[in-house]
Structures are given as C-alpha cells and as structure tokens.
Design a protein around this motif. Structure first.
Motif, mmCIF file in Angstrom:
data_model
loop_
_atom_site.group_PDB
_atom_site.id
_atom_site.type_symbol
_atom_site.label_atom_id
_atom_site.label_comp_id
_atom_site.label_asym_id
_atom_site.label_seq_id
_atom_site.Cartn_x
_atom_site.Cartn_y
_atom_site.Cartn_z
ATOM 1 N N UNK A 175 0.771 -1.118 -0.067
ATOM 2 C CA UNK A 175 -0.234 -0.085 0.093
ATOM 3 C C UNK A 175 0.626 1.197 -0.097
ATOM 4 N N UNK A 176 0.066 2.210 -0.150
ATOM 5 C CA UNK A 176 1.031 3.807 -0.327
ATOM 6 C C UNK A 176 0.030 4.662 0.315
ATOM 7 N N UNK A 177 0.938 5.587 0.980
ATOM 8 C CA UNK A 177 0.109 6.783 1.711
ATOM 9 C C UNK A 177 0.139 7.835 0.663
ATOM 10 N N UNK A 197 -8.533 7.865 -7.212
ATOM 11 C CA UNK A 197 -7.055 8.604 -7.373
ATOM 12 C C UNK A 197 -6.445 8.168 -8.785
ATOM 13 N N UNK A 198 -6.157 9.261 -9.466
ATOM 14 C CA UNK A 198 -5.791 8.986 -10.892
ATOM 15 C C UNK A 198 -3.977 8.913 -11.068
ATOM 16 N N UNK A 199 -3.426 7.845 -11.221
ATOM 17 C CA UNK A 199 -1.879 7.825 -11.208
ATOM 18 C C UNK A 199 -1.590 8.380 -12.542
ATOM 19 N N UNK A 200 -0.333 9.011 -12.581
ATOM 20 C CA UNK A 200 0.110 9.270 -13.902
ATOM 21 C C UNK A 200 0.413 8.195 -14.863
ATOM 22 N N UNK A 201 0.150 6.851 -14.367
ATOM 23 C CA UNK A 201 0.858 5.767 -15.435
ATOM 24 C C UNK A 201 -1.031 5.271 -15.966
ATOM 25 N N UNK A 202 -1.874 6.067 -15.579
ATOM 26 C CA UNK A 202 -3.369 5.800 -16.082
ATOM 27 C C UNK A 202 -3.928 4.923 -15.217
ATOM 28 N N UNK A 234 3.276 -1.214 -8.235
ATOM 29 C CA UNK A 234 4.133 -0.204 -8.643
ATOM 30 C C UNK A 234 3.510 0.923 -9.691
ATOM 31 N N UNK A 235 2.214 0.672 -9.625
ATOM 32 C CA UNK A 235 1.670 1.790 -10.411
ATOM 33 C C UNK A 235 1.536 3.160 -9.564
#
Length: 270
Positions: A175-177, A197-202, A234-235
């Motif tokens: 998980x990530x904070x 949340x929209x990651x920059x990786x899509x 890793x996203x």
C-alpha cells in the motif's frame, strides 16, 4: 420515446446548434440563427426520435492534487520509537535488579552486619543511578512519541507505535500513503471517506481516508488529508504526483444527455 408533438421542435433545436457551431462567430460578434424544420415523415424515415429527459440530482465533485509519500520517513520514525522503547526496557530491567540487590544487602546489613555499611552504600548509589537512567529513558521515549505525533498525526503515529497491519503493508510496498491537498476555496464541508485517485501511469485507484495531514504540502497551499491506497504493483510510487476526484456536499439538479443524442458533424461531436 415520443415521435409526435415536440419531435420537430427538438430536431430543429439540434440543427440550430449545428448551424451555430459551423458559423463559430468570433467573441463579440452577432451570430445568425437558422431554424431547420424536419417533417414527421422525414424524421421517421431517418430514424430520428425524441425523448423527454427527467431531471436528476448529481453530487458535485472537485479535482485536487496529491502526492505519494515516501515510506522511508515513516520507517525512520518507527526505528526511532523502537530504539527509545528498547532503551527504556533495558533501563527498567537494570533498575529492577538494583532494587532487589539493595533490598537484599540492606537485610543482610541489618542482621549482625553480614554486609558492610560501605557495600550497602555502594548498592544504594547503584540504585540511585539506575533510577536516574530509567527516568531519562522514559523522557527519551516520551520525546520520541511526541515528535512522531507532531510529524504524522494521531492516526499514523498509532500505526507506528502498534506496528499495525496497515503500517506493515505500507512498509512492504503493498500500500502507499497519499497526501491530498484541497484548496481552501473548494466546497469541502465533510471529509470524504473514499476518493478516486488517477495515477500518472493511467487507470484509477480507490483510496481510503486515514487522517488529516499533520503538515501542509509545501508545493500546494491548502488543507491536506492522508489516504491509503493499494500500490497496484508499482503503479503508485513514492514521489508521484496524482490527481484525486473528491465528492462534495453540493448537489445539483440537471439532465443526463444520452450518448445516442450526440450529433456528429464534420468529424466533431455536438
């Protein structure tokens, strides 16, 4: 679906919009309005139908900026806390031993001086030193806890002190904070428990509320909150800037236009 009555009127409005779009007047210029009426027979032949739209209530959402936090900082805080707790445990063990030794020597000294006064005084000095060490260790542990609470807030500091499962997942990169900052002008009255949340990786990831942030993001001024989300292998990586879609308390009434109502003209949708 209704094919009579207002069909010609709505079809005319669609064509008016198309004509206005073609004209594309410059700002300040007066647009010409052309009305095109289609007969009921032509509408039926071309498959043009109409539908009365019903108003719907829509919960407004706002966009906010976020940043994936580096877990090294929270891991360092955990290490500081563990070291301080271990120091206190060691000091208290030494104090417990010296208390027992002093009590034993005091009893022997009282019984026919089996232990000399000098030895008893040495035991008393050791006891006083161990009491001072224990007091210092308690102070160091409390100082470490206060600093961690100031840096991370109540919820995350609790994770650190208890070495809870959520913290273990963050340290294991499962998980990530994410610190999400909402500009003060945005209409957020109640903190949302979940955000998208929209990651920059899509793609899109759902994040759960943890706590208010103990400090603001230096790059973005506003109210900050901490959320936790799965890293998705890793996203989401530390240091990534992300966008968050946050629901608000504002609800507006409007109409949902179906995709089938979109008119394509000159490779553009109207």
């Amino acid at each position: 679906m209704k094919k009579a009555g207002i069909k010609g009127f709505i079809a005319a409005l669609i064509f008016v919009a198309a004509v206005l779009a073609i004209a594309d007047p410059k700002p300040g210029a007066r647009a010409s309005v052309y009305t095109v009426t289609i007969s009921s027979e032509a509408q039926e032949t071309d498959g043009i139908t109409t539908e009365l739209l019903k108003p719907r209530r829509h919960q407004m959402r706002v966009a906010a900026y976020g940043r994936v936090l580096d877990p090294v900082g929270i891991n360092d805080s955990r290490r500081i806390y563990v070291a301080a707790a271990a120091g206190l445990e060691k000091a208290e063990a030494a104090l417990n031993a010296s208390e027992k030794e002093y009590a034993r020597m005091k009893t022997l000294n009282a019984k026919a001086k089996n232990i000399s006064d000098r030895a008893l005084q040495a035991a008393a000095a050791q006891l006083a030193a161990d009491r001072a060490d224990a007091a210092g260790a308690r102070g160091e542990l409390q100082s470490a806890k206060d600093e961690i609470s100031l840096n991370w807030g109540t919820a995350l500091s609790g994770w650190i002190f208890d070495y809870s499962l959520p913290l273990q997942r963050v340290l294991a990169a499962k998980d990530v904070l994410i610190q999400i900052t909402v500009p003060p002008a945005l209409p957020i009255q109640v903190i949302p428990k979940k955000v998208r949340i929209e990651p920059p990786t899509g793609g899109e990831v759902s994040a759960n509320f943890v706590s208010r942030a103990a400090a603001a993001d230096p790059k973005i001024q506003g109210i900050s909150f901490i959320y936790v989300a799965p890293s998705r292998s890793g996203r989401l990586l530390p240091g990534m800037d992300v966008m968050a879609e946050i629901p608000t308390e504002q609800v507006r009434t409007g109409f949902l236009v179906p995709l089938s109502a979109v008119v394509w003209l000159q490779d553009r949708a109207w």
